[in-house]
Motif scaffolding. Structure first.
Motif, PDB file in Angstrom:
ATOM      1  N   ILE A  94       0.854  -1.182   0.000  1.00 40.45           N
ATOM      2  CA  ILE A  94       0.000   0.000   0.000  1.00 40.45           C
ATOM      3  C   ILE A  94       0.892   1.234   0.000  1.00 40.45           C
ATOM      4  O   ILE A  94       1.762   1.377   0.858  1.00 40.45           O
ATOM      5  CB  ILE A  94      -0.931   0.021   1.237  1.00 40.45           C
ATOM      6  CG1 ILE A  94      -1.912  -1.147   1.211  1.00 40.45           C
ATOM      7  CG2 ILE A  94      -1.636   1.368   1.384  1.00 40.45           C
ATOM      8  CD1 ILE A  94      -2.938  -1.119   0.092  1.00 40.45           C
ATOM      9  N   ASP A  95       0.693   2.118  -0.979  1.00 40.43           N
ATOM     10  CA  ASP A  95       1.361   3.417  -1.045  1.00 40.43           C
ATOM     11  C   ASP A  95       0.276   4.464  -0.818  1.00 40.43           C
ATOM     12  O   ASP A  95      -0.626   4.590  -1.644  1.00 40.43           O
ATOM     13  CB  ASP A  95       1.942   3.675  -2.437  1.00 40.43           C
ATOM     14  CG  ASP A  95       3.151   2.832  -2.773  1.00 40.43           C
ATOM     15  OD1 ASP A  95       3.265   1.722  -2.246  1.00 40.43           O
ATOM     16  OD2 ASP A  95       3.955   3.296  -3.593  1.00 40.43           O
ATOM     17  N   TYR A  96       0.354   5.194   0.291  1.00 41.51           N
ATOM     18  CA  TYR A  96      -0.667   6.223   0.494  1.00 41.51           C
ATOM     19  C   TYR A  96      -0.011   7.586   0.638  1.00 41.51           C
ATOM     20  O   TYR A  96       1.117   7.710   1.094  1.00 41.51           O
ATOM     21  CB  TYR A  96      -1.564   5.896   1.703  1.00 41.51           C
ATOM     22  CG  TYR A  96      -1.075   6.455   3.013  1.00 41.51           C
ATOM     23  CD1 TYR A  96      -1.513   7.704   3.455  1.00 41.51           C
ATOM     24  CD2 TYR A  96      -0.171   5.765   3.806  1.00 41.51           C
ATOM     25  CE1 TYR A  96      -1.051   8.231   4.642  1.00 41.51           C
ATOM     26  CE2 TYR A  96       0.280   6.283   4.993  1.00 41.51           C
ATOM     27  CZ  TYR A  96      -0.152   7.527   5.409  1.00 41.51           C
ATOM     28  OH  TYR A  96       0.314   8.066   6.581  1.00 41.51           O
ATOM     29  N   VAL A  97      -0.746   8.621   0.233  1.00 38.18           N
ATOM     30  CA  VAL A  97      -0.263  10.000   0.280  1.00 38.18           C
ATOM     31  C   VAL A  97      -0.829  10.657   1.540  1.00 38.18           C
ATOM     32  O   VAL A  97      -2.031  10.589   1.803  1.00 38.18           O
ATOM     33  CB  VAL A  97      -0.705  10.790  -0.971  1.00 38.18           C
ATOM     34  CG1 VAL A  97      -0.117  12.189  -0.958  1.00 38.18           C
ATOM     35  CG2 VAL A  97      -0.329  10.048  -2.246  1.00 38.18           C
ATOM     36  N   VAL A  98       0.054  11.298   2.316  1.00 34.68           N
ATOM     37  CA  VAL A  98      -0.389  11.989   3.529  1.00 34.68           C
ATOM     38  C   VAL A  98      -1.339  13.128   3.164  1.00 34.68           C
ATOM     39  O   VAL A  98      -1.308  13.654   2.049  1.00 34.68           O
ATOM     40  CB  VAL A  98       0.791  12.550   4.362  1.00 34.68           C
ATOM     41  CG1 VAL A  98       1.686  11.442   4.869  1.00 34.68           C
ATOM     42  CG2 VAL A  98       1.561  13.598   3.617  1.00 34.68           C
ATOM     43  N   ASN A  99      -2.157  13.520   4.111  1.00 33.70           N
ATOM     44  CA  ASN A  99      -3.070  14.641   3.926  1.00 33.70           C
ATOM     45  C   ASN A  99      -2.262  15.934   4.036  1.00 33.70           C
ATOM     46  O   ASN A  99      -1.927  16.383   5.135  1.00 33.70           O
ATOM     47  CB  ASN A  99      -4.172  14.586   4.989  1.00 33.70           C
ATOM     48  CG  ASN A  99      -5.226  15.630   4.767  1.00 33.70           C
ATOM     49  OD1 ASN A  99      -4.925  16.788   4.488  1.00 33.70           O
ATOM     50  ND2 ASN A  99      -6.478  15.231   4.910  1.00 33.70           N
ATOM     51  N   LEU A 100      -1.923  16.496   2.899  1.00 30.83           N
ATOM     52  CA  LEU A 100      -1.059  17.678   2.867  1.00 30.83           C
ATOM     53  C   LEU A 100      -1.704  18.900   3.510  1.00 30.83           C
ATOM     54  O   LEU A 100      -0.999  19.747   4.070  1.00 30.83           O
ATOM     55  CB  LEU A 100      -0.641  17.979   1.433  1.00 30.83           C
ATOM     56  CG  LEU A 100       0.251  16.912   0.794  1.00 30.83           C
ATOM     57  CD1 LEU A 100       0.415  17.167  -0.696  1.00 30.83           C
ATOM     58  CD2 LEU A 100       1.594  16.839   1.482  1.00 30.83           C
ATOM     59  N   SER A 101      -3.018  19.013   3.450  1.00 31.17           N
ATOM     60  CA  SER A 101      -3.686  20.140   4.120  1.00 31.17           C
ATOM     61  C   SER A 101      -3.430  20.094   5.620  1.00 31.17           C
ATOM     62  O   SER A 101      -3.158  21.124   6.245  1.00 31.17           O
ATOM     63  CB  SER A 101      -5.193  20.120   3.859  1.00 31.17           C
ATOM     64  OG  SER A 101      -5.460  20.383   2.512  1.00 31.17           O
ATOM     65  N   GLU A 102      -3.503  18.897   6.190  1.00 29.66           N
ATOM     66  CA  GLU A 102      -3.259  18.773   7.633  1.00 29.66           C
ATOM     67  C   GLU A 102      -1.792  18.996   7.983  1.00 29.66           C
ATOM     68  O   GLU A 102      -1.479  19.502   9.056  1.00 29.66           O
ATOM     69  CB  GLU A 102      -3.758  17.433   8.151  1.00 29.66           C
ATOM     70  CG  GLU A 102      -5.270  17.260   8.074  1.00 29.66           C
ATOM     71  CD  GLU A 102      -6.057  18.351   8.810  1.00 29.66           C
ATOM     72  OE1 GLU A 102      -5.553  18.927   9.800  1.00 29.66           O
ATOM     73  OE2 GLU A 102      -7.190  18.629   8.378  1.00 29.66           O
ATOM     74  N   VAL A 103      -0.893  18.652   7.067  1.00 29.84           N
ATOM     75  CA  VAL A 103       0.523  18.975   7.292  1.00 29.84           C
ATOM     76  C   VAL A 103       0.672  20.495   7.311  1.00 29.84           C
ATOM     77  O   VAL A 103       1.314  21.055   8.210  1.00 29.84           O
ATOM     78  CB  VAL A 103       1.435  18.355   6.212  1.00 29.84           C
ATOM     79  CG1 VAL A 103       2.874  18.836   6.387  1.00 29.84           C
ATOM     80  CG2 VAL A 103       1.380  16.832   6.263  1.00 29.84           C
ATOM     81  N   LYS A 104       0.084  21.181   6.343  1.00 32.63           N
ATOM     82  CA  LYS A 104       0.168  22.648   6.274  1.00 32.63           C
ATOM     83  C   LYS A 104      -0.487  23.302   7.491  1.00 32.63           C
ATOM     84  O   LYS A 104      -0.057  24.369   7.927  1.00 32.63           O
ATOM     85  CB  LYS A 104      -0.468  23.169   4.977  1.00 32.63           C
ATOM     86  CG  LYS A 104       0.315  22.808   3.733  1.00 32.63           C
ATOM     87  CD  LYS A 104       1.687  23.444   3.792  1.00 32.63           C
ATOM     88  CE  LYS A 104       2.509  23.178   2.575  1.00 32.63           C
ATOM     89  NZ  LYS A 104       3.861  23.750   2.701  1.00 32.63           N
TER      90      LYS A 104
END
Length: 186
Positions: A94-104
């Motif tokens: 599984i390759d998933y992308v982090v929630n970039l809005s929550e990182v920002k």
């Protein structure tokens, strides 16, 4: 200096087709090439997991499903469903992308929960977990915070890029790590 055989090098390659218009013929070609060159894994959109699992039946080539790809902008519940669905369809990775809005937003508790949840599902199912940061959109302190979370959660792999962003991996990104002094929670 360590030397590798062609097959050892091939086993380090994720053969990828994540194009939104990839059809069955494209998946057949991808899987045929993966077998021909003995690549480690085919990386595909999760909707194609069952097809690729079938096409690669009887081989040691993994099927890797991309979750919340390429933007990472889905809820944790959606990512959990997509992860479980892909695993049920035969995903070995599984390759998933982090929630970039929550990182920002510096909401690192959310990011840790997201990473822990997806990684735990993968561990329970005996599936490899890979988290994609998409560094081209991140500041150095954000990358370091994500690395610190990953150091704690321990996904199997960290990836710096989806290949769909404004930039790919850089040597500087790979050199970055989470310094011990960085505080990730306010």
């Amino acid at each position: 200096m360590k030397r590798y055989t062609i097959d050892q090098l091939a086993q380090m390659i994720d053969h990828t087709n994540l194009k939104p218009f990839a059809d069955q013929a494209a998946m057949e070609s991808l899987c045929r090439e993966a077998q021909q060159f003995h690549f480690k894994m085919v990386a595909i959109n999760s909707v194609q997991t069952a097809l690729c699992k079938h096409l690669l039946e009887g081989t040691d080539i993994h099927v890797g499903a991309a979750i919340s790809f390429p933007l990472g902008q889905t809820t944790l519940e959606t990512k959990v469903f997509e992860t479980q669905d892909a695993i049920e369809d035969g995903a070995d990775e599984i390759d998933y992308v982090v929630n970039l809005s929550e990182v920002k937003n510096k909401n690192y508790r959310y990011i840790e929960k997201e990473m822990e949840t997806i990684t735990d599902i993968c561990r329970e199912e005996g599936v490899i977990s890979k988290v994609i940061f998409e560094n081209c959109y991140l500041e150095k302190d954000e990358i370091e915070a994500l690395a610190r979370i990953a150091r704690k959660v321990k996904p199997d792999f960290i990836k710096t890029s989806t290949g769909f962003g404004t930039g790919g991996a850089t040597i500087e990104d790979v050199k970055l790590r989470a310094p011990a002094k960085i505080k990730i929670y306010p």
